[in-house]
Write an enzyme that holds these catalytic residues in place. Sequence first.
Site, PDB file in Angstrom:
ATOM      1  N   ASP A  33       0.848  -1.199   0.000  1.00 21.70           N
ATOM      2  CA  ASP A  33       0.000   0.000   0.000  1.00 21.70           C
ATOM      3  C   ASP A  33       0.886   1.252   0.000  1.00 21.70           C
ATOM      4  O   ASP A  33       1.909   1.313   0.691  1.00 21.70           O
ATOM      5  CB  ASP A  33      -0.906   0.000   1.231  1.00 21.70           C
ATOM      6  CG  ASP A  33      -2.048   0.988   1.099  1.00 21.70           C
ATOM      7  OD1 ASP A  33      -3.203   0.532   0.974  1.00 21.70           O
ATOM      8  OD2 ASP A  33      -1.793   2.215   1.123  1.00 21.70           O
ATOM      9  N   ILE A  34       0.486   2.253  -0.762  1.00 21.57           N
ATOM     10  CA  ILE A  34       1.296   3.470  -0.890  1.00 21.57           C
ATOM     11  C   ILE A  34       1.293   4.297   0.399  1.00 21.57           C
ATOM     12  O   ILE A  34       2.237   5.058   0.647  1.00 21.57           O
ATOM     13  CB  ILE A  34       0.812   4.302  -2.108  1.00 21.57           C
ATOM     14  CG1 ILE A  34       1.910   5.209  -2.624  1.00 21.57           C
ATOM     15  CG2 ILE A  34      -0.462   5.071  -1.792  1.00 21.57           C
ATOM     16  CD1 ILE A  34       1.637   5.792  -4.006  1.00 21.57           C
ATOM     17  N   ASN A  91     -12.872  -3.206   2.134  1.00 25.76           N
ATOM     18  CA  ASN A  91     -13.876  -2.150   2.137  1.00 25.76           C
ATOM     19  C   ASN A  91     -14.699  -2.249   0.861  1.00 25.76           C
ATOM     20  O   ASN A  91     -14.136  -2.295  -0.239  1.00 25.76           O
ATOM     21  CB  ASN A  91     -13.201  -0.779   2.226  1.00 25.76           C
ATOM     22  CG  ASN A  91     -12.467  -0.594   3.536  1.00 25.76           C
ATOM     23  OD1 ASN A  91     -12.983  -0.936   4.592  1.00 25.76           O
ATOM     24  ND2 ASN A  91     -11.251  -0.075   3.479  1.00 25.76           N
ATOM     25  N   GLU A  99     -12.195   3.430  -1.406  1.00 20.70           N
ATOM     26  CA  GLU A  99     -11.634   4.508  -2.225  1.00 20.70           C
ATOM     27  C   GLU A  99     -11.411   4.073  -3.667  1.00 20.70           C
ATOM     28  O   GLU A  99     -11.601   4.864  -4.591  1.00 20.70           O
ATOM     29  CB  GLU A  99     -10.281   4.965  -1.653  1.00 20.70           C
ATOM     30  CG  GLU A  99     -10.360   5.722  -0.359  1.00 20.70           C
ATOM     31  CD  GLU A  99      -8.974   6.030   0.190  1.00 20.70           C
ATOM     32  OE1 GLU A  99      -7.989   5.952  -0.562  1.00 20.70           O
ATOM     33  OE2 GLU A  99      -8.891   6.320   1.394  1.00 20.70           O
ATOM     34  N   VAL A 100     -10.916   2.857  -3.833  1.00 16.22           N
ATOM     35  CA  VAL A 100     -10.555   2.388  -5.173  1.00 16.22           C
ATOM     36  C   VAL A 100     -11.570   1.324  -5.606  1.00 16.22           C
ATOM     37  O   VAL A 100     -11.689   0.282  -4.944  1.00 16.22           O
ATOM     38  CB  VAL A 100      -9.126   1.813  -5.190  1.00 16.22           C
ATOM     39  CG1 VAL A 100      -8.768   1.337  -6.604  1.00 16.22           C
ATOM     40  CG2 VAL A 100      -8.118   2.859  -4.699  1.00 16.22           C
ATOM     41  N   HIS A 104     -10.403  -5.428  -3.556  1.00 10.64           N
ATOM     42  CA  HIS A 104      -9.085  -5.676  -2.975  1.00 10.64           C
ATOM     43  C   HIS A 104      -9.207  -6.067  -1.517  1.00 10.64           C
ATOM     44  O   HIS A 104     -10.185  -5.718  -0.847  1.00 10.64           O
ATOM     45  CB  HIS A 104      -8.171  -4.444  -3.113  1.00 10.64           C
ATOM     46  CG  HIS A 104      -8.760  -3.169  -2.592  1.00 10.64           C
ATOM     47  ND1 HIS A 104      -9.671  -2.424  -3.306  1.00 10.64           N
ATOM     48  CD2 HIS A 104      -8.574  -2.506  -1.431  1.00 10.64           C
ATOM     49  CE1 HIS A 104     -10.013  -1.349  -2.610  1.00 10.64           C
ATOM     50  NE2 HIS A 104      -9.365  -1.380  -1.452  1.00 10.64           N
ATOM     51  N   HIS A 106      -6.947  -5.872   2.057  1.00 13.15           N
ATOM     52  CA  HIS A 106      -5.786  -5.348   2.774  1.00 13.15           C
ATOM     53  C   HIS A 106      -5.270  -6.431   3.721  1.00 13.15           C
ATOM     54  O   HIS A 106      -6.059  -7.028   4.460  1.00 13.15           O
ATOM     55  CB  HIS A 106      -6.166  -4.149   3.656  1.00 13.15           C
ATOM     56  CG  HIS A 106      -6.714  -2.962   2.938  1.00 13.15           C
ATOM     57  ND1 HIS A 106      -6.010  -1.786   2.788  1.00 13.15           N
ATOM     58  CD2 HIS A 106      -7.915  -2.742   2.352  1.00 13.15           C
ATOM     59  CE1 HIS A 106      -6.756  -0.890   2.156  1.00 13.15           C
ATOM     60  NE2 HIS A 106      -7.921  -1.447   1.879  1.00 13.15           N
TER      61      HIS A 106
HETATM   62  P1  5GP Z   1      -9.818   1.318   0.175  1.00 15.36           P
HETATM   63  O1  5GP Z   1     -10.230   2.468   1.030  1.00 15.36           O
HETATM   64  O2  5GP Z   1     -10.378   1.427  -1.217  1.00 15.36           O
HETATM   65  O3  5GP Z   1     -10.104  -0.020   0.825  1.00 15.36           O
HETATM   66  O4  5GP Z   1      -8.242   1.386   0.103  1.00 15.36           O
HETATM   67  C1  5GP Z   1      -7.521   1.793  -1.009  1.00 15.36           C
HETATM   68  C2  5GP Z   1      -6.065   1.730  -0.638  1.00 15.36           C
HETATM   69  O5  5GP Z   1      -5.308   1.929  -1.819  1.00 15.36           O
HETATM   70  C3  5GP Z   1      -5.607   2.790   0.368  1.00 15.36           C
HETATM   71  O6  5GP Z   1      -5.060   2.137   1.517  1.00 15.36           O
HETATM   72  C4  5GP Z   1      -4.559   3.598  -0.395  1.00 15.36           C
HETATM   73  O7  5GP Z   1      -3.459   3.991   0.404  1.00 15.36           O
HETATM   74  C5  5GP Z   1      -4.145   2.637  -1.503  1.00 15.36           C
HETATM   75  N1  5GP Z   1      -3.704   3.303  -2.723  1.00 15.36           N
HETATM   76  C6  5GP Z   1      -4.340   4.314  -3.367  1.00 15.36           C
HETATM   77  N2  5GP Z   1      -3.663   4.648  -4.486  1.00 15.36           N
HETATM   78  C7  5GP Z   1      -2.577   3.830  -4.526  1.00 15.36           C
HETATM   79  C8  5GP Z   1      -1.504   3.699  -5.455  1.00 15.36           C
HETATM   80  O8  5GP Z   1      -1.401   4.409  -6.457  1.00 15.36           O
HETATM   81  N3  5GP Z   1      -0.578   2.743  -5.198  1.00 15.36           N
HETATM   82  C9  5GP Z   1      -0.660   1.925  -4.084  1.00 15.36           C
HETATM   83  N4  5GP Z   1       0.308   1.029  -3.924  1.00 15.36           N
HETATM   84  N5  5GP Z   1      -1.674   2.022  -3.197  1.00 15.36           N
HETATM   85  C10 5GP Z   1      -2.618   2.967  -3.418  1.00 15.36           C
END
Ligand code: 5GP
Length: 120
Positions: A33-34, A91, A99-100, A104, A106
């Site tokens: 994760d970034i 999520n 967010e994405v 996925h 984690h």
């Molecule tokens: P969500 O809230 O969708 O479950 O989590 C999305 C995750 O993707 C977040 O923890 C965020 O830090 C990670 N993320 C967002 N953009 C990028 C990216 O460009 N590269 C990587 N490696 N992680 C990302």
Amino acid sequence: MSYDPSNIFAKILRGEIPCKKVYEDDFALAFNDIHPQAPTHILVIPKGPYTTYDDFIASADDAEIAGFQRALAKTINDANVVADGYRLISNNGVNAHQEVPHYHVHILAGRPLGVLVEKA
Ligand code: 5GP
């Protein structure tokens, strides 16, 4: 929600933006994760275009579902987090603050992770 092929994880899968790859096979890609929330914070994503867990299970075939689960388990084992424990989070949708919009999971580990969810 229909799948948006311009999402950031789709771009990572197509190699259009880089990631720190941890594991890859025919069914899944795992990468750091970034913005890590723990010493180990890995994201595992299926290679197919699925938005959420429910979409993945409804739309993917059995080989993809099994392959993804095997890849997730291999990533967990290879990360050496089993002995001290780890948390899996997925999520899905608005209330979960996804967010994405590419399904996925984690993997979080490496420190005590606290309560499961904050009180509302
Ligand atoms: P969500 O809230 O969708 O479950 O989590 C999305 C995750 O993707 C977040 O923890 C965020 O830090 C990670 N993320 C967002 N953009 C990028 C990216 O460009 N590269 C990587 N490696 N992680 C990302």
